[in-house]
Scaffold this motif. Structure first.
Motif, PDB file in Angstrom:
ATOM      1  N   TYR A 284       0.810  -1.221   0.000  1.00 44.06           N
ATOM      2  CA  TYR A 284       0.000   0.000   0.000  1.00 44.06           C
ATOM      3  C   TYR A 284       0.841   1.267   0.000  1.00 44.06           C
ATOM      4  O   TYR A 284       0.543   2.205   0.714  1.00 44.06           O
ATOM      5  N   LEU A 286       1.018   4.047  -1.462  1.00 40.59           N
ATOM      6  CA  LEU A 286       0.348   4.953  -2.374  1.00 40.59           C
ATOM      7  C   LEU A 286       1.103   6.263  -2.437  1.00 40.59           C
ATOM      8  O   LEU A 286       1.722   6.692  -1.461  1.00 40.59           O
ATOM      9  N   TYR A 288       0.448  10.325  -3.406  1.00 36.19           N
ATOM     10  CA  TYR A 288      -0.601  11.314  -3.650  1.00 36.19           C
ATOM     11  C   TYR A 288      -0.067  12.394  -4.565  1.00 36.19           C
ATOM     12  O   TYR A 288       1.065  12.851  -4.402  1.00 36.19           O
TER      13      TYR A 288
ATOM     14  N   GLU B  40       5.793  19.262  26.650  1.00 36.20           N
ATOM     15  CA  GLU B  40       5.592  20.674  26.995  1.00 36.20           C
ATOM     16  C   GLU B  40       4.639  20.870  28.171  1.00 36.20           C
ATOM     17  O   GLU B  40       4.404  21.990  28.603  1.00 36.20           O
ATOM     18  N   GLY B  61      14.823  10.982  19.100  1.00 36.39           N
ATOM     19  CA  GLY B  61      16.033  11.212  19.901  1.00 36.39           C
ATOM     20  C   GLY B  61      16.737  12.502  19.535  1.00 36.39           C
ATOM     21  O   GLY B  61      17.264  13.216  20.398  1.00 36.39           O
ATOM     22  N   ARG B  62      16.751  12.814  18.240  1.00 39.25           N
ATOM     23  CA  ARG B  62      17.401  14.062  17.838  1.00 39.25           C
ATOM     24  C   ARG B  62      16.681  15.251  18.437  1.00 39.25           C
ATOM     25  O   ARG B  62      17.297  16.251  18.780  1.00 39.25           O
ATOM     26  N   ARG B  63      15.353  15.145  18.549  1.00 37.96           N
ATOM     27  CA  ARG B  63      14.603  16.295  19.034  1.00 37.96           C
ATOM     28  C   ARG B  63      14.538  16.359  20.558  1.00 37.96           C
ATOM     29  O   ARG B  63      14.495  17.447  21.130  1.00 37.96           O
ATOM     30  N   PRO B  65      16.697  14.715  23.216  1.00 37.06           N
ATOM     31  CA  PRO B  65      17.820  13.809  23.520  1.00 37.06           C
ATOM     32  C   PRO B  65      17.727  13.183  24.911  1.00 37.06           C
ATOM     33  O   PRO B  65      18.316  12.123  25.140  1.00 37.06           O
ATOM     34  N   ARG B  66      17.003  13.831  25.824  1.00 33.03           N
ATOM     35  CA  ARG B  66      16.993  13.300  27.185  1.00 33.03           C
ATOM     36  C   ARG B  66      15.978  12.168  27.385  1.00 33.03           C
ATOM     37  O   ARG B  66      15.974  11.519  28.432  1.00 33.03           O
ATOM     38  N   GLY B 173      -5.793  11.686   1.108  1.00 33.56           N
ATOM     39  CA  GLY B 173      -4.899  10.943   2.002  1.00 33.56           C
ATOM     40  C   GLY B 173      -5.539  10.815   3.334  1.00 33.56           C
ATOM     41  O   GLY B 173      -6.604  11.356   3.547  1.00 33.56           O
ATOM     42  N   LEU B 174      -4.975  10.126   4.283  1.00 28.66           N
ATOM     43  CA  LEU B 174      -3.910   9.170   4.160  1.00 28.66           C
ATOM     44  C   LEU B 174      -4.514   7.785   4.216  1.00 28.66           C
ATOM     45  O   LEU B 174      -5.025   7.398   5.264  1.00 28.66           O
ATOM     46  N   HIS B 175      -4.501   7.063   3.096  1.00 23.19           N
ATOM     47  CA  HIS B 175      -5.015   5.695   3.108  1.00 23.19           C
ATOM     48  C   HIS B 175      -4.299   4.875   4.178  1.00 23.19           C
ATOM     49  O   HIS B 175      -3.084   4.889   4.277  1.00 23.19           O
ATOM     50  N   SER B 177      -3.460   1.163   5.801  1.00 24.84           N
ATOM     51  CA  SER B 177      -3.365  -0.201   5.260  1.00 24.84           C
ATOM     52  C   SER B 177      -4.179  -1.190   6.070  1.00 24.84           C
ATOM     53  O   SER B 177      -4.555  -2.240   5.591  1.00 24.84           O
TER      54      SER B 177
ATOM     55  N   TYR D  39      18.931  24.246  13.552  1.00 31.49           N
ATOM     56  CA  TYR D  39      19.066  22.972  14.264  1.00 31.49           C
ATOM     57  C   TYR D  39      18.693  21.807  13.359  1.00 31.49           C
ATOM     58  O   TYR D  39      19.280  20.732  13.425  1.00 31.49           O
ATOM     59  N   PRO D  65      18.699  21.053  24.739  1.00 31.61           N
ATOM     60  CA  PRO D  65      19.576  21.017  25.920  1.00 31.61           C
ATOM     61  C   PRO D  65      21.055  20.986  25.572  1.00 31.61           C
ATOM     62  O   PRO D  65      21.896  21.397  26.369  1.00 31.61           O
ATOM     63  N   ARG D  66      21.380  20.527  24.355  1.00 36.74           N
ATOM     64  CA  ARG D  66      22.818  20.401  24.034  1.00 36.74           C
ATOM     65  C   ARG D  66      23.431  21.702  23.554  1.00 36.74           C
ATOM     66  O   ARG D  66      24.647  21.795  23.385  1.00 36.74           O
TER      67      ARG D  66
END
Lengths: 359, 359, 359, 359
Positions: A284, A286, A288, B40, B61-63, B65-66, B173-175, B177, D39, D65-66
């Protein structure tokens, strides 16, 4: 300019034949529009107007002092100048008036719907054929330039397969005393769908409510299934916060929004879904596609003017009008199926004699 | 500011209790939004995120990290810091994951729908009660300020009787599955209608089509009938020329248009029909009233933030969340009735155990 | 219904006095609208129409067969049934025609602008006073219900101080052969602003371009400064991708958008800025307020019908019309200042005799 | 995908060179957007953020934080990891901060406008050339896909001659304490116009008012004249009932509406006026052409991301950025001319050193 329009504009050259002598019967909400368009067309001559209400006759008289007026339908039938009768009375009277007119040898144009039942409609069609007279149901939207443009988009294959259609035709008013919203507004959408899809639905499922007047439905949600696989939803109501005339047509290649209240009534969306290689079907994945959106230029012309000219042309030249009696009957089949569904508590209901209508 | 919002804004004073340690399971399309809002909020502490796809974990993790990460659901169940589990995985896995979490003594938030069947949902509710844990289905729209405002307009009587509701929730969208559009988008409208009307439908009639992938409906027209007389139409589709999130509520006193894509999401129309004296009823001399249109100011706040805070508050204070398990079951009843209608060729289908849900 | 409208609807009771015998001179683009509205009013009797083009006369004749027609203005002046003359000819002829009509003892209605210069206009005003005849410039927008509603919002203080006004009146067409866009469209906005603000600008600064026909400006940007501190911008053009009739009025308490192409022509925004305590002024901690938006119900009535009835009423009762000769002169003062600014390379230009016009 | 975008998406392959070490100075309204985009770009490495307000630093710290933080600009200058400084502080500080950074050998990106005066800006440009460092003003709209698409429509000749441009950039807020609306919003439109037209205006005429705070203009109407004959009007305001970002470009062949708040930001109208044979010129028989309207598909990408990547690419490869220092100076020339016009009571004012900017 629409070819149907050209030869008939007021003061124009005409089609090379004499104007058709016409009587307009019924001067309520819609009748004056018929008179106005006939008056401005070189194809027609408004010989006589007829209504039981002298007040309505007087109003027309002030605007068109030269047009003769009568309260008696017998005068219409007897008038030698009247070749054709335009019927714009309440639905319940369509059959009796059209029948008498055909029997009197007149050509007949009946505002939609053609009659109050399929049986009545079929009898009128039979009679018109027998007498060799033109019988034309007034499905005005078939003459609307946006509707015609969308038919071209469908029949040319530009939209691809028509997956589904969803349409809303709602506004505040005008409750009819003699008909449900299904009989009043349904014929508009049913005739447009028949014209676009070249078929009528095989099954109809309807839900309605009489919100203001019990037992007089003023809102209806109607689902339609077609033999081709296309499905459609029609929402019609006399109760709504604002006027909507919005139809979405989703095809396999393109999609269209038709909004009859907009100055851009047709918008074509180059959008869709692409299925990948069938071998990897299970995944699937797909993609768009959303491309340009185009609002093609649409002629600004009054559909009613084109429709009445088509009626006159059919009388003079013998060609079939775009709004055929057969289509009129198909609309009645759809309305009746919707009414049967409602009478059976919203059951899915087969449409009688569903078959392909148009080439 | 919405009272649900106030105490939990990032860095705010909090509700006077410790943040709830939470694990988010499932980091697909929606999961990252859950993580962001929990991150937040001062009411929650994102202790752990879980997904089988290491790529999804790395992106989070990149966004953040903790935040600790795992590919193993067993880690979630075993983690003593995790008091509550937020499940945002495909529908088919909701039951198994929620069940294990409840059995491990965790509170559970499950993205809508609560489970893949009413039976599964009921089992989860039973289990949560047995273990004394909070179980909350993620019907986010119940926390949307426009939806709440319209509920107030209805319950206060300002709209009068709700004659009918018509809603379109469509876009390209979003089909999915693993689910039809009825399972994917239906719960949004079914939960909103249950919240507004305080009841679930007694009958459902549905029509759908799998346009792109056969047997996977991507458009559905669903008619709903309520015991109160209200009728509703729900149009949902993954195929559409443009995004629509438009709902019309027609009441006997006023009408509302709710458009979730507009900067004026709620518009109240002082419009309607006045029936004359009942004695002259037969004459149907209705008068139409069109007055002012008001777009009331609506708070701009992310519903998901309010919803997750409601979950945390329910855990800490024992109060029922606005999105109750009972409402979650009612939504499943409606979806299942729609699916049964489709399986029976579009037959009008009774909703199992339909009953008033909310006070 | 607008009080100006009530007594004059076609077939209505009338104001208790005889209809005014009227000749319409000039049957180009606008003239037929004047004829139609006069024809439908019980306050007027269209005695005669006059145009040099027999084709235009014939077109009117087909629609109103009872109305007498002439190509000679002398016939108009000599006709004893003609009490009042309505002038709808090119701007350059306004003065000569109106002057002759006044001298022949007729009351005169002149389509905007009153004349091709302030000097001409002033001479007509003097002559009308001398002869004791009604002279009325056709500033139709003063009779538009949305314009009147906004005037009420301003004069009642609901908007607070009017900070500024910004207006766009653009569409594709109709280039005039005998006038710039400043003379053609400017009077609309200048008359509306005079009616709303009760004053005319003290300074005008204009920029224009003749895009299609050199030396015939078809777009102009005009800045206006008022003694009250209000500033305004007027954009007018015969070249535009789509029709715009949009005016924004920003007051210290509320703001209004007036869109003459919308079915909600007036929208009132309860929005603004609150200055804090003057002592902390230096900190500029402004707070922004955005409240409800209201589209008040506006009467649907043709302004031209109201305007022509006001003219007839003024003739019969001696009351001043809403569109006074003094306002007509003030509009000419503004147009002339804009033209002087253009002639001086866009210099800021004082308006001659700027003074408060209306109470 | 925009070619500027491709190589720099987070986690992407990069341009084959090391990320640029960057310090962001100023974390008010706009600064956090700069940090977020840097970033997420593989072209940059946010080494340090700097603001005098510890609260602002802490807010960034919670999200990233980094990233190292400092309240001292001296730390920025001394940091060996910092190759480039991004300045997002109040306008009045641009010059001092940029100057020190350039003198410390850093590359510098300055949020628009480049400086608080043309003299300051010119000094920065001189210094950057002397030191061989990249200096780039942050005219973000030059990287907006709709703006770029319209530039292509203009430079390819598809619009024909650009007759005029009219633009409104208004909304409620945000009053700046240290600048007028001309310095705050003007640079957006002035930079877009310079980019589209390849020239800056020769004359500027401005009218403004400080509605809320006396002597701090919060609304301005600015007329611009170009050597090519094109004229333009720029309306900018911090006071408005609703947000408008609407620009109309009228060309001799086609017209465009650019609405930055719409999901169809560019709409191309195949409309115009056709002049007949010059011999019959005197008759002004113009014909108006209204054809299709097309909303071309526009990439959805954050302009700020593209802009910052262009800055990094310029540092690493030596190519000039799209937003050149020369364009930054031209914008300052236009702003200063508008301010001089205002200071001289709205006089038409020559732009200093007006010359063609771009190829």
């Amino acid at each position: 300019m629409n070819p149907l329009n050209e030869p008939f504009a007021a003061g124009g050259a005409g089609g090379g034949w004499d104007p058709v002598g016409i009587a307009v019967v019924g001067l309520g909400y819609w009748g004056p529009n018929l008179v106005r368009n006939l008056y401005e067309s070189s194809a027609a001559n408004v010989a006589l107007v007829c209504d039981m209400r002298t007040e309505s006759l007087e109003r027309i008289g002030r605007r068109y002092p030269r047009v003769r007026r009568t309260t008696s339908f017998a005068d219409v039938l007897a008038d030698p100048e009247v070749e054709a009768v335009v019927v714009a009375t309440p639905i319940g009277t369509h059959f009796a008036l059209a029948k008498q007119a055909l029997e009197a040898g007149k050509h007949v144009f009946v505002e939609k719907p053609l009659a109050a039942s399929l049986a009545e409609g079929a009898e009128l069609v039979r009679l018109a054929e027998e007498r060799g007279r033109v019988l034309m149901p007034g499905h005005t939207f078939l003459y609307s330039p946006p509707v015609e443009m969308i038919r071209d988009l469908i029949t040319s294959g530009e939209l691809g397969d028509v997956y589904f259609v969803s349409t809303s035709r709602v506004n505040l008013g005008l409750h009819q005393s003699d008909a449900s919203v299904v009989w009043d507004l349904g014929p508009h959408d049913f005739s447009i769908l028949a014209y676009w899809l070249g078929q009528i639905p095989t099954y109809v499922t309807a839900l309605s409510r009489g919100c203001v007047i019990p037992d007089t439905p003023d809102v209806a949600f109607i689902n339609l299934e077609y033999g081709s696989g296309t499905i459609a939803h029609v929402e019609i109501a006399w109760l709504a916060p604002s006027k909507l005339r919005r139809t979405t047509i989703v095809g396999s290649r393109k999609m269209v929004v038709y909004d009859d209240t907009s100055i851009e009534p047709v918008r074509v969306f180059d959008a869709g879904v692409t299925l990948p290689d069938p071998e990897t079907f299970g995944e699937y994945r797909l993609s768009y596609r959303t491309g340009d959106i185009v609002s093609p230029r649409v002629d600004v012309v009054e559909p009613l003017f084109l429709e009445l000219n088509d009626f006159c042309q059919s009388i003079r030249t013998g060609t079939a009008p775009r709004s055929t009696p057969a289509l009129g009957l198909d609309v009645l089949r759809t309305v009746e199926a919707a009414e049967r569904s409602l009478a059976n508590g919203g059951a899915r209901t087969e449409v009688e004699g569903a078959s392909v209508t148009l080439p």
